[in-house]
Each structure stands twice: as structure tokens, then as C-alpha cells.
Design a protein around this motif. Structure first.
Motif, mmCIF file in Angstrom:
data_model
loop_
_atom_site.group_PDB
_atom_site.id
_atom_site.type_symbol
_atom_site.label_atom_id
_atom_site.label_comp_id
_atom_site.label_asym_id
_atom_site.label_seq_id
_atom_site.Cartn_x
_atom_site.Cartn_y
_atom_site.Cartn_z
ATOM 1 N N VAL A 156 -15.488 41.637 10.219
ATOM 2 C CA VAL A 156 -16.315 40.528 10.688
ATOM 3 C C VAL A 156 -17.561 40.314 9.838
ATOM 4 O O VAL A 156 -17.965 39.174 9.589
ATOM 5 C CB VAL A 156 -16.720 40.759 12.164
ATOM 6 N N VAL A 157 -18.194 41.392 9.375
ATOM 7 C CA VAL A 157 -19.508 41.255 8.730
ATOM 8 C C VAL A 157 -19.435 40.956 7.235
ATOM 9 O O VAL A 157 -20.465 40.805 6.583
ATOM 10 C CB VAL A 157 -20.358 42.532 8.944
ATOM 11 N N VAL A 158 -18.248 40.856 6.669
ATOM 12 C CA VAL A 158 -18.120 40.583 5.235
ATOM 13 C C VAL A 158 -18.144 39.079 4.972
ATOM 14 O O VAL A 158 -18.215 38.277 5.894
ATOM 15 C CB VAL A 158 -16.814 41.193 4.669
ATOM 16 N N ASN A 159 -18.066 38.712 3.694
ATOM 17 C CA ASN A 159 -17.981 37.301 3.277
ATOM 18 C C ASN A 159 -19.177 36.481 3.761
ATOM 19 O O ASN A 159 -19.030 35.489 4.470
ATOM 20 C CB ASN A 159 -16.678 36.672 3.777
ATOM 21 N N CYS A 160 -20.362 36.921 3.369
ATOM 22 C CA CYS A 160 -21.584 36.228 3.789
ATOM 23 C C CYS A 160 -22.110 35.236 2.752
ATOM 24 O O CYS A 160 -22.916 34.377 3.087
ATOM 25 C CB CYS A 160 -22.678 37.247 4.097
ATOM 26 N N PHE A 161 -21.687 35.378 1.514
ATOM 27 C CA PHE A 161 -22.251 34.549 0.449
ATOM 28 C C PHE A 161 -21.185 33.626 -0.143
ATOM 29 O O PHE A 161 -20.180 34.115 -0.683
ATOM 30 C CB PHE A 161 -22.818 35.439 -0.665
ATOM 31 N N PRO A 162 -21.382 32.300 -0.028
ATOM 32 C CA PRO A 162 -22.455 31.568 0.668
ATOM 33 C C PRO A 162 -22.220 31.534 2.185
ATOM 34 O O PRO A 162 -21.134 31.868 2.652
ATOM 35 C CB PRO A 162 -22.360 30.166 0.066
ATOM 36 N N SER A 163 -23.233 31.101 2.924
ATOM 37 C CA SER A 163 -23.097 30.949 4.373
ATOM 38 C C SER A 163 -22.318 29.683 4.680
ATOM 39 O O SER A 163 -22.782 28.575 4.410
ATOM 40 C CB SER A 163 -24.483 30.862 5.022
ATOM 41 N N MET A 164 -21.124 29.858 5.252
ATOM 42 C CA MET A 164 -20.300 28.678 5.549
ATOM 43 C C MET A 164 -20.789 27.962 6.806
ATOM 44 O O MET A 164 -20.582 26.761 6.956
ATOM 45 C CB MET A 164 -18.837 29.066 5.693
ATOM 46 N N HIS A 165 -21.444 28.696 7.717
ATOM 47 C CA HIS A 165 -22.092 28.019 8.843
ATOM 48 C C HIS A 165 -23.117 27.019 8.296
ATOM 49 O O HIS A 165 -23.218 25.884 8.775
ATOM 50 C CB HIS A 165 -22.789 29.032 9.754
ATOM 51 N N LEU A 193 -29.605 21.656 11.909
ATOM 52 C CA LEU A 193 -30.677 22.542 11.458
ATOM 53 C C LEU A 193 -30.787 23.770 12.361
ATOM 54 O O LEU A 193 -31.137 24.860 11.889
ATOM 55 C CB LEU A 193 -32.006 21.786 11.413
ATOM 56 N N SER A 194 -30.484 23.603 13.637
ATOM 57 C CA SER A 194 -30.485 24.745 14.559
ATOM 58 C C SER A 194 -29.416 25.764 14.168
ATOM 59 O O SER A 194 -29.628 26.974 14.272
ATOM 60 C CB SER A 194 -30.245 24.277 16.003
ATOM 61 N N ILE A 195 -28.267 25.266 13.703
ATOM 62 C CA ILE A 195 -27.190 26.160 13.258
ATOM 63 C C ILE A 195 -27.655 26.983 12.061
ATOM 64 O O ILE A 195 -27.472 28.199 12.011
ATOM 65 C CB ILE A 195 -25.932 25.349 12.900
ATOM 66 N N ILE A 196 -28.271 26.306 11.103
ATOM 67 C CA ILE A 196 -28.755 26.997 9.908
ATOM 68 C C ILE A 196 -29.826 28.019 10.277
ATOM 69 O O ILE A 196 -29.813 29.156 9.804
ATOM 70 C CB ILE A 196 -29.294 25.976 8.888
ATOM 71 N N TYR A 197 -30.734 27.628 11.156
ATOM 72 C CA TYR A 197 -31.804 28.533 11.590
ATOM 73 C C TYR A 197 -31.236 29.734 12.333
ATOM 74 O O TYR A 197 -31.736 30.859 12.175
ATOM 75 C CB TYR A 197 -32.780 27.776 12.490
ATOM 76 N N SER A 198 -30.187 29.514 13.119
ATOM 77 C CA SER A 198 -29.610 30.608 13.912
ATOM 78 C C SER A 198 -29.075 31.726 13.032
ATOM 79 O O SER A 198 -29.117 32.903 13.410
ATOM 80 C CB SER A 198 -28.493 30.075 14.816
ATOM 81 N N THR A 199 -28.553 31.377 11.853
ATOM 82 C CA THR A 199 -28.003 32.406 10.969
ATOM 83 C C THR A 199 -29.081 33.364 10.483
ATOM 84 O O THR A 199 -28.807 34.536 10.211
ATOM 85 C CB THR A 199 -27.310 31.768 9.748
ATOM 86 N N LEU A 200 -30.326 32.874 10.388
ATOM 87 C CA LEU A 200 -31.445 33.697 9.959
ATOM 88 C C LEU A 200 -32.106 34.400 11.150
ATOM 89 O O LEU A 200 -32.497 35.562 11.060
ATOM 90 C CB LEU A 200 -32.468 32.832 9.217
ATOM 91 N N TYR A 201 -32.217 33.692 12.251
ATOM 92 C CA TYR A 201 -32.826 34.255 13.459
ATOM 93 C C TYR A 201 -32.023 35.446 13.975
ATOM 94 O O TYR A 201 -32.595 36.457 14.412
ATOM 95 C CB TYR A 201 -32.919 33.165 14.529
#
Length: 263
Positions: A156-165, A193-201
Motif C-alpha cells: 500500500v505505501v509504495v508508488n508515491c512519486f508522483p502523487s496520483m491523487h 485543492l482539499s484532496i491535494i492538501y489531504s495528502t500532505l496533512y
């Protein structure tokens, strides 16, 4: 939506509208198991050329700490819901909305610029670059509270770059701003923008993942525009050619040729 509606009869539109509205639904119904098989194959073959976990961790601010300065239970619940639905809803809602507007071209554009092209564009990155989720690398609790086992986390935690979300959300944001409905534009801007922010939050993605996702979205939208323009031009040329051919073979054209020549 009134300004975005295409003046075409439902009878004529539904012939192509129904397949186009079913396409993303069927894709998300049958594609995830196939994608999991790809991930298992990817991990088993160990084809990654580079592991960027330590490098990304060493970049100041790349863990996105500044996006978590304010954390509350309700905000966490909100972003968990946003992230959980941030892969499908950004595309489904505009596709359904375009269906109600009887605009098949927009339906194609939304689907094409999202997962269809982005899976193709992102796959080389996932095959060659190994990046795990932020919380996993830093040894923090999972922001999504998924209670993953060690075996599940490895997938689950792999394939982070780039963020597809990020890439899907930003592509849909760009296309939403082509709509005439001002309310829809602003609502979809806030949602994406909330989706993008959620990936960092939630400590899912690194800042570098998000930046790369934005560039991936720009590439997908531009490529989608180019594909549609090429197909539209070829179709227009073909229709015009058929029309001219029919016109030349028309008995009325032949009957007028002698008169024209005599004159």
C-alpha cells in the motif's frame, strides 16, 4: 449548468452518452484488482532503479510539516474522507455532470485526462522509482488509520512519486475551469485543492510527490487536448471528403457541368 448544456436531443446523445458514463464506473470496478497484480509483480521483480526514501527525507520541509501545524479531530476526519474518495469522485462527478449537460466531448476529455492517460504516464515512474509514504518512512502512525499489517503496508505505501491523487485532482480542477458555471468552478476548485492538501496533512505524500503530480496533471490535460484535436481534425477531414465525393457523384453536378463548360 444551463450554459454548459449542449443543444442535442437525448435520443441522439444517449447512444454515446451511456457508454461514456459507464466507462469510468466499470474501470474502477475492475481495474483495482488488476493494478494490485501489477504492484505485486513490480515488487517481486525489484525493477526499481532508485530508492528515494532517504533523499526525500533529507530535503528540509519535504515531509510537509507546515501543512500539519493546525490539526483537530474534525479536520482529520474531513481529510480522511476527502482522501478516501479523492481518486474517484473528482472524475465521476464532472463526468456525470457532463452527461446531464449532454456533452460527450467533455465526458471523453475528463476521463481521458484523468486515469486513462495518467496511468500510462505514471507507470514508468512507479516501475523505476521507489518512494514510500511519509508516515511509514518517518515511523509515525498512519494518517488514514488503516491498521495495515506488515504485508499490506509493503504493497500500500509504495508508488508515491508522483502523487496520483494530486495529478487527478489538479487535472480535474484545470478542466473544471473551462466550464461556464461559476459555482461549479469554485466548488470543484475547493474540493480538488482539499484532496491535494489531504495528502500532505495525512502524511501520505512528500511535497516533491505533490509538485510532480501537478506537472503530471498538466501533461495529461495537454496530451488529452492534443489527442482530441487530432481525432476531431481527422474526423472533420473524413466527413468533408465524403461530402465532396458525394457532391461530385451527384447527378445534379454532372447535369450542370456541360452548361458551365459552354458558358
Amino acid at each position: 449548468m444551463q450554459g454548459d448544456r449542449v443543444p442535442i436531443s437525448w435520443k441522439r446523445f444517449l447512444k454515446i452518452g451511456i457508454p461514456l458514463v459507464l466507462f469510468p464506473i466499470l474501470m474502477w470496478r475492475y481495474f483495482p484488482p488488476l493494478w494490485n497484480e501489477v504492484v505485486y509483480w513490480q515488487l517481486g521483480t525489484r525493477v526499481h532503479l532508485v530508492d528515494l526514501d532517504n533523499f526525500f527525507r533529507s530535503i528540509p520541509g519535504n515531509d510537509g510539516w507546515m501543512f500539519r501545524v493546525i490539526q483537530t479531530p474534525w479536520l482529520t476526519d474531513y481529510f480522511r474522507w476527502i482522501y478516501a474518495n479523492g481518486f474517484t469522485l473528482p472524475v465521476l462527478i464532472p463526468v456525470f455532470r457532463s452527461f446531464l449537460a449532454k456533452d460527450s466531448l467533455k465526458m471523453i476529455r475528463y476521463s481521458l485526462s484523468a486515469h486513462v492517460l495518467q496511468f500510462i504516464l505514471i507507470f514508468p515512474f512507479y516501475l523505476t522509482i521507489h518512494v514510500n509514504e511519509v508516515w511509514y518512512v518517518l515511523g509515525q502512525p498512519d494518517g488514514m488509520a488503516r491498521n495495515l499489517s506488515v504485508a499490506d503496508a509493503a504493497v500500500v505505501v509504495v508508488n508515491c512519486f508522483p502523487s496520483m491523487h494530486t495529478s487527478v485532482a489538479f487535472a480535474m480542477l484545470l478542466l473544471a475551469w473551462r466550464e461556464k458555471d461559476k459555482l461549479f468552478r469554485w466548488v470543484w476548485t475547493f474540493f480538488c485543492l482539499s484532496i491535494i492538501y489531504s495528502t500532505l496533512y495525512l502524511e501520505i505524500h512528500w511535497v516533491t510527490d505533490v509538485i510532480a503530480g501537478i506537472f503530471l496533471a498538466l501533461a495529461a490535460v495537454k496530451l488529452g487536448d492534443w489527442i482530441i484535436s487530432v481525432i476531431s481534425l481527422k474526423r472533420k477531414t473524413l466527413v468533408q471528403g465524403n461530402h465532396n465525393s458525394h457532391h461530385k457523384n451527384s447527378p445534379y453536378v454532372h447535369s450542370f457541368r456541360p452548361i458551365k463548360e459552354i458558358d
